[in-house]
Write a protein that holds these residues in place. Structure first.
Motif, PDB file in Angstrom:
ATOM      1  N   GLU A  32      59.803 112.938 -18.079  1.00 42.18           N
ATOM      2  CA  GLU A  32      60.437 114.122 -18.363  1.00 42.18           C
ATOM      3  C   GLU A  32      60.539 113.991 -19.887  1.00 42.18           C
ATOM      4  O   GLU A  32      60.650 115.178 -20.459  1.00 42.18           O
ATOM      5  N   ARG A  33      60.024 112.950 -20.615  1.00 40.03           N
ATOM      6  CA  ARG A  33      60.019 113.076 -22.049  1.00 40.03           C
ATOM      7  C   ARG A  33      58.706 112.203 -22.459  1.00 40.03           C
ATOM      8  O   ARG A  33      58.947 110.979 -22.627  1.00 40.03           O
ATOM      9  N   PRO A  34      57.624 112.704 -22.689  1.00 42.27           N
ATOM     10  CA  PRO A  34      56.531 111.828 -22.953  1.00 42.27           C
ATOM     11  C   PRO A  34      56.505 110.780 -24.245  1.00 42.27           C
ATOM     12  O   PRO A  34      55.736 109.951 -24.221  1.00 42.27           O
ATOM     13  N   ASP A  35      57.576 111.453 -25.376  1.00 43.28           N
ATOM     14  CA  ASP A  35      57.551 110.644 -26.472  1.00 43.28           C
ATOM     15  C   ASP A  35      58.743 109.471 -26.359  1.00 43.28           C
ATOM     16  O   ASP A  35      59.230 109.128 -27.269  1.00 43.28           O
ATOM     17  N   ILE A  36      59.152 109.415 -25.304  1.00 41.52           N
ATOM     18  CA  ILE A  36      60.555 108.647 -24.898  1.00 41.52           C
ATOM     19  C   ILE A  36      60.145 107.106 -25.544  1.00 41.52           C
ATOM     20  O   ILE A  36      61.164 106.564 -26.128  1.00 41.52           O
ATOM     21  N   PHE A  37      59.140 106.589 -25.515  1.00 36.45           N
ATOM     22  CA  PHE A  37      58.801 105.257 -25.730  1.00 36.45           C
ATOM     23  C   PHE A  37      58.569 105.278 -27.434  1.00 36.45           C
ATOM     24  O   PHE A  37      58.659 103.935 -28.076  1.00 36.45           O
ATOM     25  N   ALA A  38      58.357 106.234 -27.981  1.00 39.66           N
ATOM     26  CA  ALA A  38      58.338 106.388 -29.580  1.00 39.66           C
ATOM     27  C   ALA A  38      59.799 106.445 -30.384  1.00 39.66           C
ATOM     28  O   ALA A  38      59.588 106.365 -31.593  1.00 39.66           O
ATOM     29  N   GLN A  39      60.773 106.529 -29.323  1.00 35.54           N
ATOM     30  CA  GLN A  39      62.176 106.582 -30.037  1.00 35.54           C
ATOM     31  C   GLN A  39      62.853 105.386 -29.182  1.00 35.54           C
ATOM     32  O   GLN A  39      63.358 105.837 -28.194  1.00 35.54           O
ATOM     33  N   PRO A  40      62.630 104.241 -29.742  1.00 35.79           N
ATOM     34  CA  PRO A  40      63.341 102.894 -28.949  1.00 35.79           C
ATOM     35  C   PRO A  40      64.695 103.175 -28.918  1.00 35.79           C
ATOM     36  O   PRO A  40      65.192 102.875 -27.553  1.00 35.79           O
ATOM     37  N   ASP A  41      65.590 103.738 -29.579  1.00 37.32           N
ATOM     38  CA  ASP A  41      66.912 103.809 -29.358  1.00 37.32           C
ATOM     39  C   ASP A  41      67.186 104.678 -28.297  1.00 37.32           C
ATOM     40  O   ASP A  41      67.894 104.535 -27.273  1.00 37.32           O
ATOM     41  N   ARG A  42      66.559 105.776 -27.981  1.00 38.77           N
ATOM     42  CA  ARG A  42      66.733 106.800 -26.919  1.00 38.77           C
ATOM     43  C   ARG A  42      66.071 106.097 -25.787  1.00 38.77           C
ATOM     44  O   ARG A  42      66.879 106.264 -24.770  1.00 38.77           O
ATOM     45  N   ALA A  43      65.181 105.285 -25.917  1.00 41.48           N
ATOM     46  CA  ALA A  43      64.690 104.583 -24.523  1.00 41.48           C
ATOM     47  C   ALA A  43      65.606 103.514 -24.107  1.00 41.48           C
ATOM     48  O   ALA A  43      65.759 103.380 -22.878  1.00 41.48           O
ATOM     49  N   MET A  44      66.172 102.794 -24.952  1.00 42.51           N
ATOM     50  CA  MET A  44      67.130 101.751 -24.579  1.00 42.51           C
ATOM     51  C   MET A  44      68.522 102.602 -23.717  1.00 42.51           C
ATOM     52  O   MET A  44      68.726 102.042 -22.588  1.00 42.51           O
ATOM     53  N   VAL A  45      68.800 103.481 -24.265  1.00 37.74           N
ATOM     54  CA  VAL A  45      69.867 104.509 -23.310  1.00 37.74           C
ATOM     55  C   VAL A  45      69.226 104.847 -22.103  1.00 37.74           C
ATOM     56  O   VAL A  45      70.000 104.574 -21.005  1.00 37.74           O
ATOM     57  N   LYS A  46      68.135 105.416 -22.291  1.00 37.42           N
ATOM     58  CA  LYS A  46      67.688 106.123 -20.922  1.00 37.42           C
ATOM     59  C   LYS A  46      67.324 105.025 -19.783  1.00 37.42           C
ATOM     60  O   LYS A  46      67.635 105.025 -18.598  1.00 37.42           O
ATOM     61  N   LEU A  47      66.631 103.963 -20.345  1.00 36.45           N
ATOM     62  CA  LEU A  47      66.268 102.843 -19.439  1.00 36.45           C
ATOM     63  C   LEU A  47      67.252 101.788 -19.255  1.00 36.45           C
ATOM     64  O   LEU A  47      67.319 101.109 -18.294  1.00 36.45           O
ATOM     65  N   GLY A  48      68.456 101.893 -19.885  1.00 39.22           N
ATOM     66  CA  GLY A  48      69.491 100.735 -19.580  1.00 39.22           C
ATOM     67  C   GLY A  48      69.108  99.407 -19.995  1.00 39.22           C
ATOM     68  O   GLY A  48      69.455  98.282 -19.503  1.00 39.22           O
ATOM     69  N   VAL A  49      67.981  99.172 -20.986  1.00 37.48           N
ATOM     70  CA  VAL A  49      67.688  97.889 -21.262  1.00 37.48           C
ATOM     71  C   VAL A  49      67.736  97.712 -22.797  1.00 37.48           C
ATOM     72  O   VAL A  49      67.784  98.585 -23.436  1.00 37.48           O
ATOM     73  N   GLY A  50      67.534  96.528 -23.151  1.00 39.64           N
ATOM     74  CA  GLY A  50      67.325  96.198 -24.729  1.00 39.64           C
ATOM     75  C   GLY A  50      66.127  96.409 -25.228  1.00 39.64           C
ATOM     76  O   GLY A  50      65.132  96.905 -24.715  1.00 39.64           O
ATOM     77  N   ARG A  51      65.989  96.497 -26.644  1.00 43.19           N
ATOM     78  CA  ARG A  51      64.808  96.995 -27.235  1.00 43.19           C
ATOM     79  C   ARG A  51      63.373  96.364 -26.970  1.00 43.19           C
ATOM     80  O   ARG A  51      62.371  96.714 -26.505  1.00 43.19           O
ATOM     81  N   ASN A  52      63.510  94.852 -26.712  1.00 45.31           N
ATOM     82  CA  ASN A  52      62.123  93.906 -26.500  1.00 45.31           C
ATOM     83  C   ASN A  52      61.973  94.546 -24.968  1.00 45.31           C
ATOM     84  O   ASN A  52      60.644  94.430 -24.590  1.00 45.31           O
TER      85      ASN A  52
END
Length: 306
Positions: A32-52
């Motif tokens: 859905e968004r190839p750069d999702i992992f370059a945006q940790p805060d967005r990735a945390m919300v999308k994946l429902g997990v913490g930064r680590n």
């Protein structure tokens, strides 16, 4: 993959073993968004997990060779598309997929070096965690001739055991990992119940899906530096040229490997033959074997049609 001291990775999992939903969640997020992992805060919300955990999910997708990541963008590999795409086994419901993923991780000397070392080079069938850590430390210093911190190597051995050994629910920190990591199902590592001793024994493993060995064999022939039409059975059992060995990765005894090879030859007739040549028992590639991606794609297609 043959091991190269210039290309190794330890401890990048942030001490988190692979969990069931991570590969599917991470793969879907990337499509859905190839750069999702370059945006940790967005990735945390999308994946429902913490930064680590975000970092761990990205790592495991790469270690399992399902994703390439460069310059802040993730790209699904062909293997990733076949396994986790709509026509594959995106929820990891087929146990054969778990065995394939195990092979993809344990043969990945570049991104999962500690796991590669354990399944291909570590020889003790019974060991304690401190012996495992000492073995990895010695391998890194003497054979790879590189420096890695003791804490980094400890994180690899600890994470490997929590990922593969069925945990004791009464032991803090092990029960939850056991319930949520798919690799403990394979029972390639077991805790003896005598303190911190573990077993990782070669055995017949009649339940090994032929698909997993077929994929591994296809990679072994494709990775052969000389393009030889045959591989000695001993090399498939113990390895050669620092390459991954299916017999070692799947913890097969010699009889178990021979039985598994015969199952593959019955399931995919015309691909391989076992022959004795100059007193050496060898597996011959009778014709060009399909790529691992094509093998998996055909398997999932037939499974869907069944």
């Amino acid at each position: 993959m043959n091991i190269d001291p210039k290309h190794t990775a330890f401890g990048r999992h942030e001490t988190f073993p692979l969990r069931y939903a991570w590969l599917t969640k991470g793969y879907r997020a990337v499509t859905e968004r190839p750069d999702i992992f370059a945006q940790p805060d967005r990735a945390m919300v999308k994946l429902g997990v913490g930064r680590n955990m975000v970092s761990a999910i990205l790592y495991w997708l790469q270690a399992a060779r399902l994703l390439d990541y460069a310059d802040g963008e993730a790209t699904p590999t062909t293997l990733g598309q076949v396994i986790l795409g709509d026509e594959g086994d995106r929820f990891l419901e087929d146990e054969a997929t778990l065995w394939v993923l195990h092979w993809l991780i344990a043969s990945n000397s570049r991104l999962a070096t500690g796991f590669y070392w354990f399944f291909n080079r570590f020889a003790l069938p019974r060991f304690r965690e401190d012996e495992l850590r000492a073995g990895l430390t010695d391998f890194v210093a003497r054979e790879l001739r590189i420096e890695r911190s003791a804490s980094t190597l400890k994180s690899d051995t600890s994470t490997l055991l929590r990922m593969y050994a069925p945990g004791d629910p009464t032991e803090p920190g092990r029960g939850e990992d056991h319930l949520d990591t798919p690799m403990s199902q394979l029972r390639l590592v077991e805790q003896t119940g005598q303190g911190r001793e573990f077993l990782s024994l070669r055995s017949p493993r009649p339940f090994l899906p032929p698909l997993a060995l077929h994929v591994a064999l296809a990679e072994c022939f494709a990775d052969d530096r000389q393009g030889r039409p045959a591989i000695p059975v001993r090399d498939l059992l113990y390895g050669r040229d620092d390459g991954a060995a299916p017999g070692a990765v799947f913890r097969l005894s010699e009889d178990g490997l021979m039985t598994a090879l015969n199952r593959v030859m019955r399931t995919w007739p015309g691909c391989y033959e076992l022959r004795d040549t100059a007193g050496v028992h060898q597996l011959y590639r009778v014709r060009d074997v399909a790529s691992p991606e094509a093998i998996l794609e055909d398997y999932y297609r037939q499974d869907a049609a069944a």
